[in-house]
Enzyme design. Structure first.
Site, PDB file in Angstrom:
ATOM      1  N   LYS A   1      -6.941  -4.811  -3.180  1.00 48.30           N
ATOM      2  CA  LYS A   1      -7.729  -5.343  -2.053  1.00 48.30           C
ATOM      3  C   LYS A   1      -8.698  -4.287  -1.551  1.00 48.30           C
ATOM      4  O   LYS A   1      -8.547  -3.096  -1.878  1.00 48.30           O
ATOM      5  CB  LYS A   1      -6.796  -5.792  -0.928  1.00 48.30           C
ATOM      6  CG  LYS A   1      -6.062  -4.628  -0.302  1.00 48.30           C
ATOM      7  CD  LYS A   1      -5.091  -5.089   0.744  1.00 48.30           C
ATOM      8  CE  LYS A   1      -4.269  -3.925   1.263  1.00 48.30           C
ATOM      9  NZ  LYS A   1      -5.053  -2.876   1.945  1.00 48.30           N
TER      10      LYS A   1
ATOM     11  N   SER B   1     -15.456   1.104   5.353  1.00 52.11           N
ATOM     12  CA  SER B   1     -14.474   1.625   6.302  1.00 52.11           C
ATOM     13  C   SER B   1     -14.494   3.156   6.364  1.00 52.11           C
ATOM     14  O   SER B   1     -13.850   3.748   7.229  1.00 52.11           O
ATOM     15  CB  SER B   1     -13.068   1.142   5.928  1.00 52.11           C
ATOM     16  OG  SER B   1     -12.576   1.840   4.797  1.00 52.11           O
TER      17      SER B   1
ATOM     18  N   HIS C   1     -10.540   7.267   1.419  1.00 52.62           N
ATOM     19  CA  HIS C   1      -9.154   7.107   0.944  1.00 52.62           C
ATOM     20  C   HIS C   1      -9.079   5.998  -0.110  1.00 52.62           C
ATOM     21  O   HIS C   1      -9.903   5.083  -0.122  1.00 52.62           O
ATOM     22  CB  HIS C   1      -8.217   6.765   2.116  1.00 52.62           C
ATOM     23  CG  HIS C   1      -8.521   5.428   2.736  1.00 52.62           C
ATOM     24  ND1 HIS C   1      -9.522   5.246   3.664  1.00 52.62           N
ATOM     25  CD2 HIS C   1      -7.994   4.204   2.526  1.00 52.62           C
ATOM     26  CE1 HIS C   1      -9.588   3.975   4.006  1.00 52.62           C
ATOM     27  NE2 HIS C   1      -8.673   3.305   3.329  1.00 52.62           N
TER      28      HIS C   1
ATOM     29  N   GLU D   1     -13.962  -5.061   5.065  1.00 54.78           N
ATOM     30  CA  GLU D   1     -12.657  -4.448   5.311  1.00 54.78           C
ATOM     31  C   GLU D   1     -11.611  -5.468   4.892  1.00 54.78           C
ATOM     32  O   GLU D   1     -11.807  -6.672   5.027  1.00 54.78           O
ATOM     33  CB  GLU D   1     -12.502  -4.083   6.796  1.00 54.78           C
ATOM     34  CG  GLU D   1     -11.197  -3.363   7.142  1.00 54.78           C
ATOM     35  CD  GLU D   1     -10.891  -2.129   6.288  1.00 54.78           C
ATOM     36  OE1 GLU D   1     -10.533  -2.288   5.089  1.00 54.78           O
ATOM     37  OE2 GLU D   1     -11.001  -1.012   6.802  1.00 54.78           O
TER      38      GLU D   1
ATOM     39  N   ALA E   1       0.442   0.473   6.270  1.00 48.87           N
ATOM     40  CA  ALA E   1       1.050   1.012   7.460  1.00 48.87           C
ATOM     41  C   ALA E   1       1.412  -0.158   8.381  1.00 48.87           C
ATOM     42  O   ALA E   1       0.687  -1.135   8.447  1.00 48.87           O
ATOM     43  CB  ALA E   1       0.061   1.952   8.182  1.00 48.87           C
TER      44      ALA E   1
ATOM     45  N   ASP F   1       0.774  -1.241   0.000  1.00 49.36           N
ATOM     46  CA  ASP F   1       0.000   0.000   0.000  1.00 49.36           C
ATOM     47  C   ASP F   1       0.814   1.304   0.000  1.00 49.36           C
ATOM     48  O   ASP F   1       0.485   2.235   0.755  1.00 49.36           O
ATOM     49  CB  ASP F   1      -0.970   0.021   1.192  1.00 49.36           C
ATOM     50  CG  ASP F   1      -1.997  -1.100   1.140  1.00 49.36           C
ATOM     51  OD1 ASP F   1      -1.887  -1.963   0.251  1.00 49.36           O
ATOM     52  OD2 ASP F   1      -2.900  -1.120   1.991  1.00 49.36           O
TER      53      ASP F   1
ATOM     54  N   HIS G   1     -10.531   0.913  -2.979  1.00 55.32           N
ATOM     55  CA  HIS G   1     -11.910   0.903  -2.484  1.00 55.32           C
ATOM     56  C   HIS G   1     -12.917   1.499  -3.467  1.00 55.32           C
ATOM     57  O   HIS G   1     -12.601   2.475  -4.158  1.00 55.32           O
ATOM     58  CB  HIS G   1     -11.997   1.729  -1.195  1.00 55.32           C
ATOM     59  CG  HIS G   1     -11.200   1.190  -0.051  1.00 55.32           C
ATOM     60  ND1 HIS G   1     -11.217  -0.125   0.330  1.00 55.32           N
ATOM     61  CD2 HIS G   1     -10.374   1.823   0.837  1.00 55.32           C
ATOM     62  CE1 HIS G   1     -10.436  -0.283   1.386  1.00 55.32           C
ATOM     63  NE2 HIS G   1      -9.900   0.880   1.711  1.00 55.32           N
TER      64      HIS G   1
ATOM     65  N   CYS H   1      -2.119  -2.575   7.605  1.00 51.48           N
ATOM     66  CA  CYS H   1      -2.052  -3.511   6.480  1.00 51.48           C
ATOM     67  C   CYS H   1      -0.781  -4.343   6.461  1.00 51.48           C
ATOM     68  O   CYS H   1      -0.814  -5.505   6.045  1.00 51.48           O
ATOM     69  CB  CYS H   1      -2.286  -2.758   5.183  1.00 51.48           C
ATOM     70  SG  CYS H   1      -3.998  -2.205   5.083  1.00 51.48           S
TER      71      CYS H   1
ATOM     72  N   ASP I   1      -4.641  -0.604  -1.668  1.00 50.09           N
ATOM     73  CA  ASP I   1      -5.975  -0.438  -1.138  1.00 50.09           C
ATOM     74  C   ASP I   1      -6.781   0.149  -2.307  1.00 50.09           C
ATOM     75  O   ASP I   1      -6.345   1.143  -2.908  1.00 50.09           O
ATOM     76  CB  ASP I   1      -5.873   0.571   0.023  1.00 50.09           C
ATOM     77  CG  ASP I   1      -6.761   0.247   1.195  1.00 50.09           C
ATOM     78  OD1 ASP I   1      -7.150  -0.923   1.362  1.00 50.09           O
ATOM     79  OD2 ASP I   1      -7.075   1.183   1.946  1.00 50.09           O
TER      80      ASP I   1
HETATM   81  C1  VGL Z   1      -4.868   0.914   5.644  1.00 49.78           C
HETATM   82  C2  VGL Z   1      -6.323   2.039   7.014  1.00 49.78           C
HETATM   83  C3  VGL Z   1      -7.344   1.848   6.113  1.00 49.78           C
HETATM   84  C4  VGL Z   1      -3.468   0.440   5.395  1.00 49.78           C
HETATM   85  C5  VGL Z   1      -5.877   0.706   4.732  1.00 49.78           C
HETATM   86  O1  VGL Z   1      -3.092   0.232   4.216  1.00 49.78           O
HETATM   87  O2  VGL Z   1      -2.715   0.260   6.390  1.00 49.78           O
HETATM   88  N1  VGL Z   1      -5.109   1.554   6.777  1.00 49.78           N
HETATM   89  N2  VGL Z   1      -7.107   1.180   4.975  1.00 49.78           N
HETATM   90 ZN    ZN Z   2      -8.519   1.257   3.334  1.00 55.12          ZN
END
Ligand code: VGL
Ligand code: ZN
Length: 193
Positions: free
Chosen positions: A101, A65, A76, A108, A136, A15, A59, A140, A57
């Site tokens: 993903k 989420s 995001h 989620e 992060a 990510d 979405h 993830c 990510d």
């Molecule tokens: C993530 C919060 C929401 C990540 C993804 O990639 O760590 N964190 N969606």
């Molecule tokens: Zn996300």
């Protein structure tokens, strides 16, 4: 700690997208700092002919989420937006495989394994050792590492190529301790032989 990139190794870059970098919708403080060292890892794997996976990510606009849908995060990484693109300086060679993903509006998916065919792809390429870094650490990256361990893989957490959000102070450090407790190995790039 010395570690080898064995012939059955693969790299997963988690990510590294604009929205998770400073200036993005859900920035990881210092998130862009992982790009340089990740590029070194990516080059090492590509030069050796080993698989590289880039998760993102990805979405839909009504993902559960999002705060607008009752979730905990700002909007995001909406598909096809600038925020969902990989960081512009991330090395993304054509041989790298992109894994999207979080595409199901009702689920989620922090881990690159959730709702994707990543496990299947790794099996097909007979991967036994997985190197994981990105964003992060406390979401993830952690989920991806724990799922990889459950898949029976040897997992190497790239601590110099990962950064956390620390919604609560100490979240990243606790995430690292959990990954290590479950059997992950933690390295920095100088540990690679
Ligand atoms: C993530 C919060 C929401 C990540 C993804 O990639 O760590 N964190 N969606
Ligand atoms: Zn996300």
């Amino acid at each position: 700690m010395n570690i080898c990139i064995t012939h059955n190794s693969a790299l997963i870059v988690v990510d590294v997208q604009n929205d998770f970098c400073p200036g993005g919708a859900l920035p990881v403080p210092g998130g862009a700092q992982v790009v340089t060292v990740l590029n070194h890892y990516i080059r090492k794997f590509i030069d050796t002919g080993l698989p590289v996976y880039l998760t993102r990510d990805w979405h839909p606009g009504d993902h559960l989420s999002f705060k607008s849908q009752g979730g905990i995060w700002p909007v995001h990484c909406v598909q096809e937006t600038e925020g969902a693109r990989f960081h512009p300086e991330l090395f993304s060679p054509s041989a790298a495989v992109v894994i999207s993903k979080g595409t199901d509006p009702g689920k989620e998916a922090y881990s690159g394994f959730q709702g994707t065919d990543l496990a299947h792809q790794l099996k097909q390429r007979q991967v036994g050792r997985l190197f994981v870094g990105g964003l992060a650490t406390d979401y993830c990256v952690k989920s991806t590492v724990l799922d990889a361990i459950r898949e029976g893989l040897e997992v190497v957490f790239l601590s110099d190529a990962s950064m956390g959000v620390d919604v609560k102070p100490g979240d990243s450090e606790r995430a690292i301790q959990e990954m290590l407790r479950e059997g992950a190995i933690k390295i920095i790039i100088g540990d690679i032989e």
